[in-house]
Design an enzyme around this catalytic site. Structure first.
Site, PDB file in Angstrom:
ATOM      1  N   GLY A  94      -0.803  32.675  -4.158  1.00 27.51           N
ATOM      2  CA  GLY A  94      -1.701  33.723  -3.692  1.00 27.51           C
ATOM      3  C   GLY A  94      -2.987  33.779  -4.493  1.00 27.51           C
ATOM      4  N   ARG A  95      -2.957  33.171  -5.666  1.00 26.62           N
ATOM      5  CA  ARG A  95      -4.187  33.186  -6.479  1.00 26.62           C
ATOM      6  C   ARG A  95      -4.338  31.901  -7.290  1.00 26.62           C
ATOM      7  NH1 ARG A  95      -3.010  37.137 -11.579  1.00 26.62           N
ATOM      8  NH2 ARG A  95      -0.794  36.754 -11.780  1.00 26.62           N
ATOM      9  N   ASP A 115      -5.783  40.161  -4.462  1.00 24.06           N
ATOM     10  CA  ASP A 115      -7.209  39.810  -4.529  1.00 24.06           C
ATOM     11  C   ASP A 115      -7.449  38.364  -4.969  1.00 24.06           C
ATOM     12  OD1 ASP A 115      -6.486  39.929  -7.175  1.00 24.06           O
ATOM     13  OD2 ASP A 115      -7.935  41.477  -7.746  1.00 24.06           O
ATOM     14  N   GLY A 116      -6.370  37.648  -5.289  1.00 21.94           N
ATOM     15  CA  GLY A 116      -6.533  36.252  -5.703  1.00 21.94           C
ATOM     16  C   GLY A 116      -7.057  36.082  -7.120  1.00 21.94           C
ATOM     17  N   ARG A 142      -4.090  25.712 -15.554  1.00 23.02           N
ATOM     18  CA  ARG A 142      -2.713  25.442 -15.930  1.00 23.02           C
ATOM     19  C   ARG A 142      -2.389  23.991 -15.631  1.00 23.02           C
ATOM     20  NH1 ARG A 142       2.010  29.385 -13.813  1.00 23.02           N
ATOM     21  NH2 ARG A 142       1.536  28.715 -11.706  1.00 23.02           N
ATOM     22  N   ARG A 202       9.068  24.242  -6.894  1.00 20.25           N
ATOM     23  CA  ARG A 202       9.957  25.293  -7.366  1.00 20.25           C
ATOM     24  C   ARG A 202      11.234  25.319  -6.540  1.00 20.25           C
ATOM     25  NH1 ARG A 202       5.693  29.208  -8.726  1.00 20.25           N
ATOM     26  NH2 ARG A 202       3.770  28.001  -8.650  1.00 20.25           N
ATOM     27  N   ASP A 254      11.109  31.523  -7.261  1.00 15.82           N
ATOM     28  CA  ASP A 254       9.788  30.892  -7.129  1.00 15.82           C
ATOM     29  C   ASP A 254       9.197  30.575  -8.498  1.00 15.82           C
ATOM     30  OD1 ASP A 254       9.788  33.848  -7.009  1.00 15.82           O
ATOM     31  OD2 ASP A 254       7.639  33.610  -7.293  1.00 15.82           O
ATOM     32  N   ASN A 255       9.831  31.056  -9.550  1.00 16.13           N
ATOM     33  CA  ASN A 255       9.317  30.787 -10.898  1.00 16.13           C
ATOM     34  C   ASN A 255      10.206  29.802 -11.660  1.00 16.13           C
ATOM     35  OD1 ASN A 255       7.243  32.546 -10.341  1.00 16.13           O
ATOM     36  ND2 ASN A 255       8.218  34.287 -11.338  1.00 16.13           N
ATOM     37  N   ASP A 257       5.195  29.896 -15.031  1.00 18.16           N
ATOM     38  CA  ASP A 257       4.900  31.262 -14.598  1.00 18.16           C
ATOM     39  C   ASP A 257       5.146  32.287 -15.690  1.00 18.16           C
ATOM     40  OD1 ASP A 257       3.513  31.724 -12.348  1.00 18.16           O
ATOM     41  OD2 ASP A 257       5.181  31.366 -10.989  1.00 18.16           O
TER      42      ASP A 257
HETATM   43  P1  AMP Z   1       4.316  35.871  -9.866  1.00 19.12           P
HETATM   44  O1  AMP Z   1       4.961  37.199 -10.124  1.00 19.12           O
HETATM   45  O2  AMP Z   1       3.124  35.586 -10.729  1.00 19.12           O
HETATM   46  O3  AMP Z   1       5.279  34.750  -9.833  1.00 19.12           O
HETATM   47  O4  AMP Z   1       3.685  36.003  -8.405  1.00 19.12           O
HETATM   48  C1  AMP Z   1       4.454  36.268  -7.261  1.00 19.12           C
HETATM   49  C2  AMP Z   1       3.620  36.037  -6.018  1.00 19.12           C
HETATM   50  O5  AMP Z   1       2.526  36.956  -5.961  1.00 19.12           O
HETATM   51  C3  AMP Z   1       3.003  34.653  -5.932  1.00 19.12           C
HETATM   52  O6  AMP Z   1       3.020  34.275  -4.583  1.00 19.12           O
HETATM   53  C4  AMP Z   1       1.591  34.884  -6.425  1.00 19.12           C
HETATM   54  O7  AMP Z   1       0.706  33.921  -5.935  1.00 19.12           O
HETATM   55  C5  AMP Z   1       1.295  36.251  -5.845  1.00 19.12           C
HETATM   56  N1  AMP Z   1       0.251  36.970  -6.581  1.00 19.12           N
HETATM   57  C6  AMP Z   1       0.328  37.507  -7.819  1.00 19.12           C
HETATM   58  N2  AMP Z   1      -0.835  38.100  -8.162  1.00 19.12           N
HETATM   59  C7  AMP Z   1      -1.675  37.937  -7.112  1.00 19.12           C
HETATM   60  C8  AMP Z   1      -3.030  38.324  -6.848  1.00 19.12           C
HETATM   61  N3  AMP Z   1      -3.751  39.007  -7.736  1.00 19.12           N
HETATM   62  N4  AMP Z   1      -3.544  37.974  -5.655  1.00 19.12           N
HETATM   63  C9  AMP Z   1      -2.843  37.297  -4.754  1.00 19.12           C
HETATM   64  N5  AMP Z   1      -1.568  36.910  -4.940  1.00 19.12           N
HETATM   65  C10 AMP Z   1      -0.985  37.229  -6.108  1.00 19.12           C
HETATM   66 MG    MG Z   2       5.289  32.916  -9.526  1.00 20.02          MG
END
Ligand code: AMP
Ligand code: MG
Length: 497
Positions: free
Chosen positions: A102-103, A135-136, A186, A193, A262-263, A272
């Site tokens: 997502g980002r 917001d990415g 990174r 995953r 996913d992590n 992650d």
């Molecule tokens: P994470 O908890 O970092 O493993 O993220 C879980 C999911 O949320 C993944 O698909 C990330 O890409 C998405 N994500 C986390 N933060 C953001 C953000 N600020 N904007 C868009 N997607 C996000």
């Molecule tokens: Mg993740």
């Protein structure tokens, strides 16, 4: 020739980029979407990891300029980049969800001078087709935190993604507060995953699933041959690497914090870094993540959760093991059952090393358990208790004031005397397995506060320097090796950063 996203050429070719795109070329569009980073207002280097750049064949000097900052901020693409976001699903706190980057935006796979293929990914580079409501973007504090902890893990010898650069964006990000934005670069063996397999399985696309398994096997487990049952052999090998990895975490008191599927990377690297942290006082129930109310990802649960995640991987891979479902389940179950004994073996091997033991004896497990029980009861610092055992004078002080520890210590000394190795060898073994320095939460926070509140990077630089040599027991740096003062607030880390 490099070009920025607007198509203007840059003279960055001498930087050493050698990007390939096997993931995009060998896997169908189910697994990725082309997407460009969204440019930021004012990209400025906060950190450029020179030693890591060198191992990647990148010339840090050629990148330490506005063009380099533009690349690592997402305003320009390096030579040969073909940016994508990866698709995946995942079980988050036990619940299945479709996710995807997502980002994060993958620029490509850098081929290193020693022939390795590693993903180069920008985290916080703008929205993608998988951003949902996000917001990415990413904030400076959490990106620096990932850099400090991932580099710390690497220096401890634990397989991990690494952090090549942090660039500030000159733009705000809106969280509970307004924060300074940043992009982290990174580097990982790959970002495949458990959730990538779940994504393929959820689409009921057997061709895509077996292509993903073949690709993963060739990329991360090239020694497994095509003959026999290659998909089952892949699963077996993944189970083995995860058992080894999580044992390494447990042996240094690392808590990942969000072990969602996913992590968990198929490569066997830690990936992650969100609400992760190192434990100070030993307590298996330790949780740092502010959103982990049930303690699902507590320190003591990590091995069981790893096995739970691998069960989700096995489920996703079932049709690959055997076309008959019952046969597939039988194969998957017996492969998965190996996790507990593999983990236990790695954990006990590591604990023996921490205690200066060479060969195994039947009572070793009780010796370890009794020490941990004492540590739990007295809230002893995890890292420093083990370190103290190799410092004769220090251990004697605890023996003098604590009868229970004295009894354990006498048993351990007797156990040491039953092995042929000389004291010097024992101490050397212990010092090589019990770090003097870990990324202590209060030191990480101190560094991040200076960086984010006062744009002062000196504490981060100093911490990174200390963490570069975690086994250097000759350096006397109590400010970095002491646990936080008792009675301080409970440490919490935050997701959604
Ligand atoms: P994470 O908890 O970092 O493993 O993220 C879980 C999911 O949320 C993944 O698909 C990330 O890409 C998405 N994500 C986390 N933060 C953001 C953000 N600020 N904007 C868009 N997607 C996000
Ligand atoms: Mg993740």
């Amino acid at each position: 020739m490099a070009s920025d996203v607007l198509g203007q050429p840059l003279q960055a070719a001498r930087a050493g980029w050698r990007l390939e795109h096997s993931y995009t070329e060998q896997l169908s569009s189910l697994f990725h979407s082309p997407v460009s980073p969204t440019p930021v207002r004012d990209p400025q280097f906060v950190v450029l990891n020179g030693p890591l750049a060198a191992t990647l064949g990148l010339d840090a000097d050629a990148l330490s300029n506005d063009e380099g900052a533009a690349i690592f901020g997402g305003n320009a693409l390096p030579d040969g980049a073909r940016p994508i976001a990866q698709a995946y699903a995942g079980h988050q706190f036990g619940h299945f969800t479709a996710l995807g980057d997502g980002r994060a935006i993958l620029l490509g796979e850098q081929i290193t001078p020693d022939g390795r293929r590693v993903d180069v990914q920008l985290k916080g580079a703008g929205q993608t087709p998988y951003s949902r409501r996000g917001d990415g973007r990413a904030a400076l504090g959490p990106m620096l935190r990932e850099l400090i902890i991932s580099e710390g893990m690497h220096n401890l010898g634990i397989p991990t993604s690494r952090s090549l650069a942090v660039v500030s964006t000159g733009e705000p990000v809106y969280r509970e507060q307004v924060l300074a934005g940043a992009v982290l670069t990174r580097v990982a063996s790959s970002h495949i995953r458990v959730g990538t397999f779940e994504w393929a399985a959820a689409h009921r696309d057997p061709g895509a699933l077996s292509a993903l398994a073949d690709y993963t096997r060739r990329r991360h487990y090239p020694d497994i041959s095509d003959a026999g049952r290659p998909h089952l052999a892949l699963f077996d090998a993944v189970v083995e690497r995860q058992a080894a990895l999580v044992a390494r975490w447990q042996l240094v008191g690392f808590i990942h914090g969000v072990m969602n599927t996913d992590n968990m990377a198929l490569s066997g690297e830690t990936i992650d870094y969100g609400p992760c942290a190192f434990m100070d006082a030993y307590d298996p129930a330790t949780v740092f993540s502010s959103i982990d109310h049930g303690g699902r990802y507590a320190y003591g649960n990590q091995p069981a959760i790893a096995q739970w995640n691998l069960a989700r991987l096995a489920e996703a891979m079932l049709p690959l093991f055997d076309p008959r479902q019952e046969g597939a389940i039988e194969l998957a179950t017996s492969a998965l059952d190996r996790f507990a004994s593999l983990f236990h073996r790695h954990w006990m091997d590591g604990m023996r090393a921490k205690l200066g033991l060479f060969a195994g004896e039947a009572d070793d497990e009780a010796l370890v358990d009794d020490l941990l029980e004492w540590m739990h009861r007295t809230r002893a610092d995890f890292t420093n208790t083990f370190r103290m055992l190799s410092l004769a004078g220090e251990a004697d002080k605890v023996v003098a004031r604590d009868a229970a520890f004295a009894a354990w210590h006498a048993r351990w000394r007797l156990r040491l005397q039953r092995q042929p190795q000389a004291d010097g060898e024992v101490v050397a073994r212990m010092r090589g397995h019990n770090p003097a320095f870990i990324p202590r939460n209060h030191k990480v926070e101190e560094a991040l506060a200076a960086a984010t509140e006062a744009a002062d990077m000196s504490a981060t630089a100093r911490l990174l320097d200390v963490l570069a040599s975690p086994w250097d027991h000759e350096r006397d740096l109590p400010a970095f090796s002491s646990p936080p003062a008792p009675g301080g607030p409970a440490y919490q880390t935050f997701c959604g950063t």
